[in-house]
Scaffold this motif. Structure first.
Motif, PDB file in Angstrom:
ATOM      1  N   PRO A   1      47.598 119.429 -14.509  1.00  0.00           N
ATOM      2  CA  PRO A   1      47.894 120.605 -15.326  1.00  0.00           C
ATOM      3  C   PRO A   1      46.638 121.429 -15.606  1.00  0.00           C
ATOM      4  CG  PRO A   1      47.769 118.651 -16.700  1.00  0.00           C
ATOM      5  CD  PRO A   1      47.648 118.165 -15.277  1.00  0.00           C
ATOM      6  N   VAL A   2      46.861 122.607 -16.146  1.00  0.00           N
ATOM      7  CA  VAL A   2      45.745 123.430 -16.613  1.00  0.00           C
ATOM      8  C   VAL A   2      45.253 122.848 -17.934  1.00  0.00           C
ATOM      9  CG1 VAL A   2      45.045 125.720 -17.386  1.00  0.00           C
ATOM     10  CG2 VAL A   2      46.659 125.484 -15.476  1.00  0.00           C
ATOM     11  N   PRO A   3      43.976 122.450 -18.030  1.00  0.00           N
ATOM     12  CA  PRO A   3      43.491 121.842 -19.272  1.00  0.00           C
ATOM     13  C   PRO A   3      43.170 122.898 -20.326  1.00  0.00           C
ATOM     14  CG  PRO A   3      41.719 121.931 -17.665  1.00  0.00           C
ATOM     15  CD  PRO A   3      42.950 122.480 -16.973  1.00  0.00           C
ATOM     16  N   ALA A   4      43.238 122.491 -21.568  1.00  0.00           N
ATOM     17  CA  ALA A   4      42.877 123.382 -22.667  1.00  0.00           C
ATOM     18  C   ALA A   4      41.394 123.230 -22.976  1.00  0.00           C
ATOM     19  CB  ALA A   4      43.709 123.065 -23.905  1.00  0.00           C
ATOM     20  N   GLY A   5      40.743 124.360 -23.229  1.00  0.00           N
ATOM     21  CA  GLY A   5      39.340 124.330 -23.624  1.00  0.00           C
ATOM     22  C   GLY A   5      38.393 124.264 -22.433  1.00  0.00           C
ATOM     23  N   ARG A   6      37.141 123.929 -22.734  1.00  0.00           N
ATOM     24  CA  ARG A   6      36.113 123.857 -21.700  1.00  0.00           C
ATOM     25  C   ARG A   6      36.371 122.655 -20.791  1.00  0.00           C
ATOM     26  NH1 ARG A   6      31.358 126.420 -22.086  1.00  0.00           N
ATOM     27  NH2 ARG A   6      30.132 124.614 -21.458  1.00  0.00           N
ATOM     28  N   PHE A   7      36.206 122.872 -19.494  1.00  0.00           N
ATOM     29  CA  PHE A   7      36.503 121.806 -18.536  1.00  0.00           C
ATOM     30  C   PHE A   7      35.528 121.904 -17.367  1.00  0.00           C
ATOM     31  CE2 PHE A   7      38.761 119.881 -14.957  1.00  0.00           C
ATOM     32  CZ  PHE A   7      39.130 118.669 -15.507  1.00  0.00           C
ATOM     33  N   ASP A   8      34.819 120.816 -17.135  1.00  0.00           N
ATOM     34  CA  ASP A   8      33.834 120.734 -16.055  1.00  0.00           C
ATOM     35  C   ASP A   8      34.489 120.010 -14.875  1.00  0.00           C
ATOM     36  OD1 ASP A   8      31.737 120.212 -14.339  1.00  0.00           O
ATOM     37  OD2 ASP A   8      30.433 119.294 -15.842  1.00  0.00           O
ATOM     38  N   GLU A   9      34.983 120.771 -13.900  1.00  0.00           N
ATOM     39  CA  GLU A   9      35.731 120.153 -12.806  1.00  0.00           C
ATOM     40  C   GLU A   9      34.842 119.260 -11.947  1.00  0.00           C
ATOM     41  OE1 GLU A   9      38.778 121.211  -9.135  1.00  0.00           O
ATOM     42  OE2 GLU A   9      37.871 122.836 -10.300  1.00  0.00           O
ATOM     43  N   ALA A  10      33.650 119.748 -11.590  1.00  0.00           N
ATOM     44  CA  ALA A  10      32.753 118.916 -10.779  1.00  0.00           C
ATOM     45  C   ALA A  10      32.369 117.643 -11.527  1.00  0.00           C
ATOM     46  CB  ALA A  10      31.509 119.702 -10.385  1.00  0.00           C
TER      47      ALA A  10
END
Length: 249
Positions: A53-62
């Motif tokens: 899903p699309v996460p809420a807030g700041r998200f560091d994919e790497a």
């Protein structure tokens, strides 16, 4: 949040990062071939694609990819990235160069690349269709542009299903305050051997990116395929499987 993923086979690890036209199912033709060749194959869905899903807030994919590999007990990995997945692969290899044993980039995107007029026109047309609620039109626009002439109808339908699902997930999350964390990659930090693949039937942006990276990465080799569009691993999977198996350590 953990990225949706699956693991197949045993042996040296290979991480597959999908194009933003698709999800991890784009690697269906590669997984059995790589596993049969003796690799442990990991593939995951990026936020807003497939089962992630699309996460809420700041998200560091790497950073989350690195955590996924940690959870799987994988210290060293070869990384294969397609298009937007290649952009993610470059960031990952730049931030954790000691973990990456090889990097294969198929028609890769690159953060900071100045879009060609053709790519800008596509982006504008896609945005117009989505704002009008014409998801089917936006899906067809993507399939027509990104899937090369070697692909059969079943492959086009597969890409169409993946792209439509991504649009539906992302549109449903329009009010989610997603803030992706992006770290500017430094290609000079990438020490692994790099295979860069571009296609003659793709937009010129992606050949230009491959040429640019080949000049920046000391252990890079560029292959320009006269038959390929933007998704060569789906267009001629057996040929790309052989290419990857020959390249990967």
């Amino acid at each position: 949040m953990t990225l949706a993923h699956d693991v197949t086979g045993s042996g040296p690890a290979v991480l597959l990062l999908h194009s933003t036209v698709c999800d991890r199912r784009m690697w269906d033709p590669q997984v059995p071939a790589l596993a049969d060749a003796g690799y442990r194959v990991v593939r995951c869905d990026s936020p807003g694609f497939g089962d992630t899903p699309v996460p809420a807030g700041r998200f560091d994919e790497a950073g989350t990819v690195a955590e996924l590999l940690d959870d799987l007990g994988i210290d060293l990995v070869s990384v294969v990235g397609a298009s937007g997945g290649g952009r993610l692969a470059i960031e990952f290899a730049s931030r954790w160069p000691d973990r990456v044993t090889a990097l294969a980039l198929l028609c890769t995107a690159l953060r900071g690349h100045e879009a060609s007029p053709e790519l800008e026109a596509f982006d504008e047309r896609e945005e117009t269709l989505l704002e009008a609620g014409d998801i089917a039109g936006a899906v067809d626009l993507n399939v027509d542009l990104w899937v090369g002439p070697e692909a059969d109808d079943a492959t086009r339908d597969r890409v169409r299903a993946m792209q439509r699902h991504a649009f539906e997930v992302q549109i449903a999350a329009d009010n989610v305050p997603y803030e992706p964390v992006r770290v500017e990659p430094d290609p000079a930090r990438i020490t692994a051997p790099v295979l860069l693949v571009s296609g003659a039937h793709d937009l010129p942006d992606f050949r230009d990116i491959a040429i640019h990276l080949a000049g920046q990465l000391p252990r890079a080799r560029h292959m320009h395929l006269d038959w390929a569009g933007h998704l060569p691993s789906l267009e001629r999977p057996e040929e790309i499987n052989s290419l990857l198996i020959d390249f990967l350590p």
